[in-house]
Motif scaffolding. Structure first.
Motif, PDB file in Angstrom:
ATOM      1  N   LYS A   1       0.856  -1.196   0.000  1.00 18.91           N
ATOM      2  CA  LYS A   1       0.000   0.000   0.000  1.00 18.91           C
ATOM      3  C   LYS A   1       0.886   1.239   0.000  1.00 18.91           C
ATOM      4  CE  LYS A   1      -2.655   3.321   0.404  1.00 18.91           C
ATOM      5  NZ  LYS A   1      -3.099   4.065   1.546  1.00 18.91           N
TER       6      LYS A   1
ATOM      7  N   GLY B   1      -2.718   5.059  -3.352  1.00 18.41           N
ATOM      8  CA  GLY B   1      -3.619   6.086  -2.806  1.00 18.41           C
ATOM      9  C   GLY B   1      -3.705   7.294  -3.729  1.00 18.41           C
ATOM     10  N   GLY B   2      -4.420   8.311  -3.258  1.00 18.05           N
ATOM     11  CA  GLY B   2      -4.607   9.503  -4.093  1.00 18.05           C
ATOM     12  C   GLY B   2      -4.515  10.798  -3.310  1.00 18.05           C
ATOM     13  N   GLY B   3      -4.070  10.687  -2.060  1.00 16.74           N
ATOM     14  CA  GLY B   3      -4.075  11.850  -1.164  1.00 16.74           C
ATOM     15  C   GLY B   3      -3.203  13.007  -1.616  1.00 16.74           C
TER      16      GLY B   3
ATOM     17  N   GLY C   1      -0.636   8.328  -1.619  1.00 16.94           N
ATOM     18  CA  GLY C   1      -0.370   9.303  -2.680  1.00 16.94           C
ATOM     19  C   GLY C   1       0.793  10.215  -2.314  1.00 16.94           C
TER      20      GLY C   1
ATOM     21  N   VAL D   1     -14.842   4.924   1.710  1.00 14.32           N
ATOM     22  CA  VAL D   1     -13.732   4.217   2.352  1.00 14.32           C
ATOM     23  C   VAL D   1     -12.428   4.754   1.764  1.00 14.32           C
ATOM     24  CG1 VAL D   1     -14.967   2.115   3.004  1.00 14.32           C
ATOM     25  CG2 VAL D   1     -13.921   2.269   0.738  1.00 14.32           C
TER      26      VAL D   1
ATOM     27  N   GLY E   1     -15.930   1.850  -4.633  1.00 15.98           N
ATOM     28  CA  GLY E   1     -17.085   2.427  -3.938  1.00 15.98           C
ATOM     29  C   GLY E   1     -16.647   3.540  -3.002  1.00 15.98           C
ATOM     30  N   PRO E   2     -17.544   4.533  -2.775  1.00 18.86           N
ATOM     31  CA  PRO E   2     -17.175   5.683  -1.950  1.00 18.86           C
ATOM     32  C   PRO E   2     -17.192   5.397  -0.445  1.00 18.86           C
ATOM     33  CG  PRO E   2     -19.433   5.900  -2.718  1.00 18.86           C
ATOM     34  CD  PRO E   2     -18.892   4.632  -3.332  1.00 18.86           C
TER      35      PRO E   2
ATOM     36  N   HIS F   1     -15.658  11.489  -3.066  1.00 22.44           N
ATOM     37  CA  HIS F   1     -14.933  10.216  -2.957  1.00 22.44           C
ATOM     38  C   HIS F   1     -14.618   9.633  -4.339  1.00 22.44           C
ATOM     39  CE1 HIS F   1     -14.861   9.867   1.335  1.00 22.44           C
ATOM     40  NE2 HIS F   1     -16.152  10.060   1.422  1.00 22.44           N
TER      41      HIS F   1
ATOM     42  N   GLY G   1     -11.672  11.288  -5.522  1.00 21.26           N
ATOM     43  CA  GLY G   1     -10.484  10.717  -4.869  1.00 21.26           C
ATOM     44  C   GLY G   1     -10.056   9.421  -5.544  1.00 21.26           C
ATOM     45  N   MET G   2     -11.036   8.591  -5.884  1.00 21.89           N
ATOM     46  CA  MET G   2     -10.698   7.317  -6.550  1.00 21.89           C
ATOM     47  C   MET G   2     -10.042   7.575  -7.906  1.00 21.89           C
ATOM     48  SD  MET G   2     -13.745   4.673  -5.645  1.00 21.89           S
ATOM     49  CE  MET G   2     -15.103   5.733  -5.207  1.00 21.89           C
TER      50      MET G   2
ATOM     51  N   THR H   1     -11.626   0.552  -3.854  1.00 20.61           N
ATOM     52  CA  THR H   1     -12.597  -0.545  -3.899  1.00 20.61           C
ATOM     53  C   THR H   1     -13.600  -0.338  -5.025  1.00 20.61           C
ATOM     54  OG1 THR H   1     -14.111   0.652  -2.473  1.00 20.61           O
ATOM     55  CG2 THR H   1     -12.536  -0.801  -1.368  1.00 20.61           C
TER      56      THR H   1
ATOM     57  N   THR I   1      -8.153   3.922   0.528  1.00 19.72           N
ATOM     58  CA  THR I   1      -7.362   2.894  -0.154  1.00 19.72           C
ATOM     59  C   THR I   1      -6.688   1.944   0.851  1.00 19.72           C
ATOM     60  OG1 THR I   1      -5.563   4.497  -0.357  1.00 19.72           O
ATOM     61  CG2 THR I   1      -6.976   4.201  -2.279  1.00 19.72           C
TER      62      THR I   1
ATOM     63  N   ARG J   1      -8.386  13.960  -1.395  1.00 21.31           N
ATOM     64  CA  ARG J   1      -9.030  13.002  -0.491  1.00 21.31           C
ATOM     65  C   ARG J   1     -10.487  13.416  -0.369  1.00 21.31           C
ATOM     66  NH1 ARG J   1      -4.195  13.190   2.819  1.00 21.31           N
ATOM     67  NH2 ARG J   1      -3.138  11.198   2.513  1.00 21.31           N
ATOM     68  N   GLY J   2     -11.370  12.479  -0.633  1.00 20.06           N
ATOM     69  CA  GLY J   2     -12.795  12.802  -0.693  1.00 20.06           C
ATOM     70  C   GLY J   2     -13.313  13.507   0.545  1.00 20.06           C
TER      71      GLY J   2
HETATM   72  N1  UDP Z   1     -11.617   6.417  -2.047  1.00 21.69           N
HETATM   73  C1  UDP Z   1     -12.900   5.907  -2.048  1.00 21.69           C
HETATM   74  N2  UDP Z   1     -13.066   4.551  -2.077  1.00 21.69           N
HETATM   75  C2  UDP Z   1     -12.041   3.678  -2.063  1.00 21.69           C
HETATM   76  C3  UDP Z   1     -10.725   4.207  -2.013  1.00 21.69           C
HETATM   77  C4  UDP Z   1     -10.558   5.576  -2.010  1.00 21.69           C
HETATM   78  O1  UDP Z   1     -13.869   6.643  -2.042  1.00 21.69           O
HETATM   79  O2  UDP Z   1     -12.253   2.459  -2.080  1.00 21.69           O
HETATM   80  C5  UDP Z   1     -11.423   7.867  -2.120  1.00 21.69           C
HETATM   81  C6  UDP Z   1     -11.451   8.531  -0.757  1.00 21.69           C
HETATM   82  O3  UDP Z   1     -12.109   9.751  -0.880  1.00 21.69           O
HETATM   83  C7  UDP Z   1      -9.977   8.735  -0.470  1.00 21.69           C
HETATM   84  C8  UDP Z   1      -9.430   9.039  -1.840  1.00 21.69           C
HETATM   85  O4  UDP Z   1     -10.153   8.154  -2.690  1.00 21.69           O
HETATM   86  O5  UDP Z   1      -9.748   9.798   0.434  1.00 21.69           O
HETATM   87  C9  UDP Z   1      -7.955   8.830  -2.013  1.00 21.69           C
HETATM   88  O6  UDP Z   1      -7.532   7.670  -1.332  1.00 21.69           O
HETATM   89  P1  UDP Z   1      -6.743   7.721   0.055  1.00 21.69           P
HETATM   90  O7  UDP Z   1      -7.210   8.849   0.901  1.00 21.69           O
HETATM   91  O8  UDP Z   1      -6.829   6.384   0.667  1.00 21.69           O
HETATM   92  O9  UDP Z   1      -5.259   8.006  -0.443  1.00 21.69           O
HETATM   93  P2  UDP Z   1      -3.907   8.033   0.395  1.00 21.69           P
HETATM   94  O10 UDP Z   1      -4.187   8.685   1.728  1.00 21.69           O
HETATM   95  O11 UDP Z   1      -3.490   6.626   0.592  1.00 21.69           O
HETATM   96  O12 UDP Z   1      -2.967   8.798  -0.461  1.00 21.69           O
END
Ligand code: UDP
Length: 252
Positions: free
Chosen positions: A19, A60-62, A22, A149, A146-147, A83, A86-87, A144, A151, A66-67
């Motif tokens: 994992k 990830g996408g942070g 971002g 949650v 789906g919103p 969300h 974010g995906m 996933t 990554t 981040r949604g």
């Molecule tokens: N996200 C989502 N569903 C998922 C995975 C991610 O809605 O199954 C959205 C969520 O808004 C999340 C954003 O995508 O904040 C980016 O992912 P994440 O925050 O996990 O990224 P990281 O913190 O790992 O960079």
């Protein structure tokens, strides 16, 4: 479960989920993508893959969006939409990582949990496993699909359904601490923890849904520092580093 070491270079783990947040794709303290950072991580993945370990990366996408944070800042966007945005950010990162890996000679496949033909393959469990068996680094984007949650949860679920030996959670600090070590230099470092302690003490290194999935299905987690060169390789070799999270001895 992990197979025994056959020689110095063989991996301890047969298959791992890595994992990457971002932020590992951005220059420290900045947003967006810096290809130099992506290539730095890609080189580490390439080293680890060369040992024969099968690697699926959940990205990830942070660094882009981040949604939950995005929604908080405006009443003009619905939470679910934020969300999904974010995906999609994770797909941007996935494309960057794919090219970085391929520029280093790694065979890869980018798979997305939201269909986007023309950009990537759809995520299909059996196909992902086939790619892994053919020694391709599989990049799993769009979480996933789906919103609501993160990554982290996607990584836990993919680790379970792809029957990984361990979930490797890369962070910018050495592992899990009693408090944020970037804020409190006296925070205590843990080299080993069990899931119940993580939950009871609310240790904040991964989202709680992801921890709950790993706990329920006994998926071990290693939290380690991706910033130190060679750490991904050390992680797949099962060397001592970071923080290991697993069941208490008496529950195992
Ligand atoms: N996200 C989502 N569903 C998922 C995975 C991610 O809605 O199954 C959205 C969520 O808004 C999340 C954003 O995508 O904040 C980016 O992912 P994440 O925050 O996990 O990224 P990281 O913190 O790992 O960079």
């Amino acid at each position: 479960m992990p197979s025994a070491n056959q020689n110095e270079s063989s991996p301890r783990f047969r298959r791992v989920i890595l994992k990457l947040s971002g932020e590992s794709f951005a220059i420290s303290g900045e947003r967006g993508i810096a290809m130099d950072e992506v290539v730095h991580i890609a080189r580490q993945i390439q080293q680890a893959e060369a040992t024969g370990c099968q690697i699926a990366v959940v990205i990830g996408g942070g660094n882009i969006l981040r949604g939950a944070n995005f929604k908080e800042r405006s009443s003009h966007i619905q939470a679910a939409t934020a969300h999904y945005m974010g995906m999609l950010a994770t797909v941007i990162n996935g494309l960057g990582l794919q090219d970085a890996l391929e520029s280093l000679g790694c065979d890869t496949r980018l798979m997305t949990a939201i269909r986007m033909d023309g950009v990537a393959e759809p995520y299909i469990r059996r196909r992902a496993r086939a790619h892994l068996n053919k020694k391709r680094v599989v990049i799993l984007a769009a979480g996933t699909g789906g919103p609501y949650v993160t990554t982290d949860t996607a990584a836990a679920l993919r680790a379970l359904e792809l029957e990984a030996d361990i979930l490797l959670k890369a962070t910018r600090v050495d592992g899990v601490y009693s408090e944020d070590p970037e804020k409190n230099p006296h925070a205590v470092f843990y080299d080993e923890l069990d899931y119940v302690t993580v939950q009871e003490q609310n240790l904040d290194f991964m989202d709680s849904t992801a921890i709950a999935h790993c706990k329920e299905h006994k998926m071990p987690i290693l939290v380690f520092n991706y910033k130190k060169d060679g750490n991904i390789l050390r992680a797949v070799r099962g060397e001592e580093l970071g923080t290991r999270i697993r069941l208490k001895q008496d529950e195992a």
